[in-house]
Design an enzyme around this catalytic site. Structure first.
Site, PDB file in Angstrom:
ATOM      1  N   CYS A   2       0.847  -1.183   0.000  1.00 43.54           N
ATOM      2  CA  CYS A   2       0.000   0.000   0.000  1.00 43.54           C
ATOM      3  C   CYS A   2       0.891   1.243   0.000  1.00 43.54           C
ATOM      4  CB  CYS A   2      -0.953   0.089   1.176  1.00 43.54           C
ATOM      5  SG  CYS A   2      -2.185  -1.195   1.188  1.00 43.54           S
ATOM      6  N   ARG A  27       4.098  -0.338  -4.581  1.00 47.05           N
ATOM      7  CA  ARG A  27       3.794  -0.866  -3.249  1.00 47.05           C
ATOM      8  C   ARG A  27       2.459  -1.593  -3.189  1.00 47.05           C
ATOM      9  NH1 ARG A  27       7.130   1.770   0.589  1.00 47.05           N
ATOM     10  NH2 ARG A  27       5.816   0.884   2.187  1.00 47.05           N
ATOM     11  N   TRP A  74      -2.859  -2.699  -1.766  1.00 49.18           N
ATOM     12  CA  TRP A  74      -2.575  -4.139  -1.905  1.00 49.18           C
ATOM     13  C   TRP A  74      -3.526  -4.801  -0.924  1.00 49.18           C
ATOM     14  CZ3 TRP A  74      -0.881  -8.253   1.134  1.00 49.18           C
ATOM     15  CH2 TRP A  74      -0.432  -9.382   0.438  1.00 49.18           C
ATOM     16  N   ASN A 100      -2.088   1.888   5.564  1.00 49.74           N
ATOM     17  CA  ASN A 100      -1.255   0.760   5.166  1.00 49.74           C
ATOM     18  C   ASN A 100      -1.044  -0.086   6.411  1.00 49.74           C
ATOM     19  OD1 ASN A 100       0.718  -1.007   4.270  1.00 49.74           O
ATOM     20  ND2 ASN A 100       2.376   0.491   4.440  1.00 49.74           N
ATOM     21  N   GLY A 101      -1.390  -1.371   6.345  1.00 42.89           N
ATOM     22  CA  GLY A 101      -1.221  -2.245   7.499  1.00 42.89           C
ATOM     23  C   GLY A 101      -2.435  -3.124   7.705  1.00 42.89           C
ATOM     24  N   GLU A 465      17.267 -18.547  -6.458  1.00 42.01           N
ATOM     25  CA  GLU A 465      16.945 -17.183  -6.894  1.00 42.01           C
ATOM     26  C   GLU A 465      16.432 -17.178  -8.342  1.00 42.01           C
ATOM     27  OE1 GLU A 465      16.363 -14.533  -5.539  1.00 42.01           O
ATOM     28  OE2 GLU A 465      16.649 -12.970  -7.014  1.00 42.01           O
ATOM     29  N   LYS A 469      12.734 -15.736  -9.340  1.00 49.46           N
ATOM     30  CA  LYS A 469      12.531 -14.674 -10.334  1.00 49.46           C
ATOM     31  C   LYS A 469      11.557 -15.139 -11.415  1.00 49.46           C
ATOM     32  CE  LYS A 469      13.682 -11.968  -8.663  1.00 49.46           C
ATOM     33  NZ  LYS A 469      14.493 -11.640  -7.517  1.00 49.46           N
ATOM     34  N   GLU A 472       7.867 -15.368 -10.062  1.00 51.64           N
ATOM     35  CA  GLU A 472       7.152 -14.130  -9.765  1.00 51.64           C
ATOM     36  C   GLU A 472       6.915 -13.264 -10.992  1.00 51.64           C
ATOM     37  OE1 GLU A 472      10.963 -11.836  -7.732  1.00 51.64           O
ATOM     38  OE2 GLU A 472       8.956 -11.256  -7.159  1.00 51.64           O
ATOM     39  N   HIS A 488      16.326 -37.388  -4.781  1.00 54.51           N
ATOM     40  CA  HIS A 488      15.516 -37.686  -3.598  1.00 54.51           C
ATOM     41  C   HIS A 488      14.044 -37.344  -3.806  1.00 54.51           C
ATOM     42  CE1 HIS A 488      19.138 -38.727  -1.469  1.00 54.51           C
ATOM     43  NE2 HIS A 488      19.676 -37.560  -1.807  1.00 54.51           N
ATOM     44  N   LYS A 583       5.949  -4.467  -3.828  1.00 57.83           N
ATOM     45  CA  LYS A 583       7.276  -4.284  -3.251  1.00 57.83           C
ATOM     46  C   LYS A 583       7.112  -3.877  -1.791  1.00 57.83           C
ATOM     47  CE  LYS A 583      11.740  -3.265  -4.772  1.00 57.83           C
ATOM     48  NZ  LYS A 583      12.186  -4.564  -5.245  1.00 57.83           N
TER      49      LYS A 583
HETATM   50  C1  F6R Z   1      11.681 -11.140  -4.953  1.00 51.17           C
HETATM   51  C2  F6R Z   1      11.487 -10.075  -3.996  1.00 51.17           C
HETATM   52  C3  F6R Z   1      11.097 -10.434  -2.603  1.00 51.17           C
HETATM   53  C4  F6R Z   1      11.937  -9.630  -1.600  1.00 51.17           C
HETATM   54  C5  F6R Z   1      11.421  -9.879  -0.180  1.00 51.17           C
HETATM   55  C6  F6R Z   1      12.257  -9.157   0.855  1.00 51.17           C
HETATM   56  O1  F6R Z   1      12.086 -10.632  -6.184  1.00 51.17           O
HETATM   57  O2  F6R Z   1      11.627  -8.929  -4.305  1.00 51.17           O
HETATM   58  O3  F6R Z   1      11.236 -11.798  -2.375  1.00 51.17           O
HETATM   59  O4  F6R Z   1      13.265  -9.995  -1.726  1.00 51.17           O
HETATM   60  O5  F6R Z   1      10.091  -9.457  -0.079  1.00 51.17           O
HETATM   61  O6  F6R Z   1      12.258  -7.787   0.645  1.00 51.17           O
HETATM   62  P1  F6R Z   1      13.317  -6.857   1.342  1.00 51.17           P
HETATM   63  O7  F6R Z   1      14.644  -7.210   0.805  1.00 51.17           O
HETATM   64  O8  F6R Z   1      12.892  -5.463   0.991  1.00 51.17           O
HETATM   65  O9  F6R Z   1      13.235  -7.125   2.818  1.00 51.17           O
END
Ligand code: F6R
Length: 588
Positions: A2, A27, A74, A100-101, A465, A469, A472, A488, A583
């Site tokens: 948010c 966000r 969000w 937000n929350g 990783e 990527k 997502e 396994h 994010k």
């Molecule tokens: C994946 C991604 C998330 C963040 C996770 C932690 O591409 O962006 O998995 O890595 O939400 O976020 P931070 O690093 O901001 O604590």
């Protein structure tokens, strides 16, 4: 999660708020809305969809007034709909709130308010805040006091901005466990969930602490602490600039940020004098040592642990932040927790920090956002220095984390300094040249339902990783794991044509990973090798430059980021705004 922005100015604010909304949209992007006050009337426009769609449909920018609040959502409580979009107004539409929350006790509060005659229009937890403040305002007739009294009844996390119809000069904000900052401009004041919302207008910010309430007029901010006393805090200047958040010629922020990495890895290597040594000293001295983080940052933490264990001989556990509570028995005085986070605001991470601090452990953080909650709660901070990361998927922050983690490990090993960053920057540039080849792979595989990534030893987190990527950004099912684990269980899923990426640099684990590749091939997999050295087992080979072993994950992850990005584009997804995500995950 948010995005919040509020502005009180000497000029109309709708345009300023709309621009701010676009900047914090990463966000959360389920719905958006805006409220302003003009001619003694509070007006709200809001709806489901992206900011650009809502502006087109409802004309947010046509709202009049020199004061306003705006929000991108969000969804947590209540589905994605017009009525659940923020701002939420009270019964008499005299108070508007954005939030937000999560308000954990919203159901009993709603019940109590309903029994007193309040009528609710949405399914959100947020709406109770508007009604609570309306009731308190009727009693105390003071925006700051009313907000303060109302927030005392809330359980959970909140960052809120509130407007009062009969006070067109004031926005009130309050926070607990969710970010909220004040922007100090010339003749305009801002309240926002992050600095990007108002960076175009000012780089002077005041960070609010938990339980503080702020009253914003166009001339200044009055902050009041939980004891009711005024708090005086000077603004600090943030280093980020407007140019950092423009897409320039790139189609998406994600692609821009992937391409910034030749500079990022160099920038991350420059730390304040003595800071790395101080960090390393605390790591070495710790009676028990943990690393904690979420998502991509967790993968960087795994890489750090590997070297601390293997090369420095230090015992340390890496725990996903949301699970640190389960390990609290091993925390305590004398313990140290290394925390990695791009945003420094992730709720799981901040909860882990709270648990660790309560036990008496020291907090050593590696973080991008300098003024973030994490940075402020830490005993020692190392910054990523990679500029704002706007794309929802972490890219440049990951490679910056790997650089900083390596600085620390080298210092733990007694090295005076870490060398080779110019060469590393150049190697990253060369790794970016794999893009043409990656486009070829996307053409062959974009419609496959499953993808696997495997590696051994130090490179295993790179496999994880790569899978994260791809999941997502492309919404393709992907798994990343140590290659040793295949036999396994997962091998049962491999059939003719299944694409498997094997990350396999020359070195100790090379031969074993080639054996895994052979086993995969024998079962029909199409093996894509990512390595500095080719082998006939690979159906496709993506060559990355050879760099120092500790930096290999950086050059290996670049083609995997490009793969995920181009998959998303080929599948017509928006790589900057992957569905269901946002994010800075500020809810638990
Ligand atoms: C994946 C991604 C998330 C963040 C996770 C932690 O591409 O962006 O998995 O890595 O939400 O976020 P931070 O690093 O901001 O604590």
């Amino acid at each position: 999660m948010c995005g919040i922005i509020g502005c009180v100015a000497e000029e109309p604010v709708a345009g300023i708020l709309l621009e701010g909304l676009r900047r914090v949209e990463y966000r959360g992007y389920d719905s958006a809305g805006m409220a302003t006050i003009s001619g003694a009337r509070l007006r709200v426009k809001k709806g489901a969809g992206r900011v650009v769609e809502i502006e087109e449909r409802l004309g947010l920018s046509s709202l009049k007034g020199n004061i306003g609040i705006a929000h991108t959502r969000w969804a947590t409580h209540g589905g994605v709909s017009d009525k659940n979009a923020h701002p939420h107004a009270s019964c008499r539409e005299s108070v508007a709130v954005i939030h937000n929350g999560i308000i954990e006790n919203y159901l009993p509060l709603k019940k109590a308010l309903t029994s007193k005659g309040h009528r609710f229009k949405s399914e959100t937890d947020t709406e109770v805040i508007a009604h609570l403040i309306e009731a308190e305002y009727a009693r105390v007739k003071d925006p700051l006091k009313a907000t303060s009294a109302a927030t005392k009844k809330l359980k959970g996390q909140y960052a809120i901005a509130v407007m009062f119809q009969d006070r067109p000069d004031v926005i009130v904000g309050a926070r607990k466990d969710a970010p909220l900052i004040v922007g100090v401009g010339d003749g305009k004041m801002f309240l926002a969930s992050d600095v990007l919302a108002f960076i175009e207008h000012t780089d002077r910010t005041i960070f609010l602490e938990n339980f503080e309430v702020v009253e914003l007029t166009r001339n200044g901010a009055k902050i009041v602490g939980p004891n009711g006393k005024e708090v005086r805090r000077k603004p600090t200047q943030v280093a980020w600039e407007l140019s950092d958040i423009s897409k320039t010629d790139y189609a998406h922020y994600t692609l821009k940020e992937i391409n910034e990495q030749p500079q990022t890895v160099v920038g991350a290597s420059v730390q304040e004098a003595g800071r790395v040594a101080e960090f390393a000293k605390m790591v070495k001295r710790a009676k028990s040592l943990f690393i904690t983080a979420s998502g991509t940052s967790y993968h960087a933490g795994l890489l750090m642990k590997f070297r601390l264990n293997k090369e420095a001989g230090l015992r340390c556990d890496v725990v996903v932040a949301g699970e640190l509570r389960e390990h609290a028995g091993f925390l305590g005085k004398g313990a140290a927790v290394v925390v990695l986070s791009q945003s420094g605001e992730t709720a799981d991470v901040m909860e882990a920090v709270k648990i660790a601090k309560k036990s008496g452990a020291k907090i050593l953080s590696i973080v991008n956002a300098a003024g973030s909650s994490l940075a402020r709660e830490s005993d020692v901070v190392l910054l990523l220095n990679c500029g704002p990361e706007v794309g929802v998927a972490a890219t440049k922050s990951f490679t910056a984390q790997v650089v900083v983690a390596n600085l620390v490990v080298d210092a733990v090993l007694g090295k005076k300094r870490t060398n080779g960053f110019k060469e590393l920057g150049e190697a990253v540039r060369v790794a970016l040249e794999t893009e043409k080849q990656i486009l070829g792979l996307v053409k062959s595989y974009w419609d496959r339902p499953d993808f696997y990534f495997v590696a051994r030893g130090y490179e295993s987190p790179v496999a994880m990783e790569g899978a994260l990527k791809l999941k997502e950004l492309s919404y393709v099912h992907a798994e990343g794991m140590p290659a040793s684990e295949l036999k396994h269980g997962t091998l049962a899923l491999i059939e003719k044509g299944t694409p498997v990426v094997v990350i396999n640099p020359s070195g100790d684990a090379h031969a074993d990973s080639l054996s895994s590749a052979e086993e995969l091939k024998a079962r029909g997999a199409e093996v894509i090798g990512v390595s500095d050295t080719n082998d006939s087992v690979y159906k496709h080979f993506v060559q990355v430059p050879k760099v120092q072993a500790k930096f290999m994950p950086i050059v290996e992850v670049i083609p995997l980021q490009l793969l995920a990005y181009h998959f998303a584009v080929a599948r017509r997804n928006d790589p900057d705004y992957p569905r269901n995500l946002a994010k800075s995950v500020t809810v638990k």
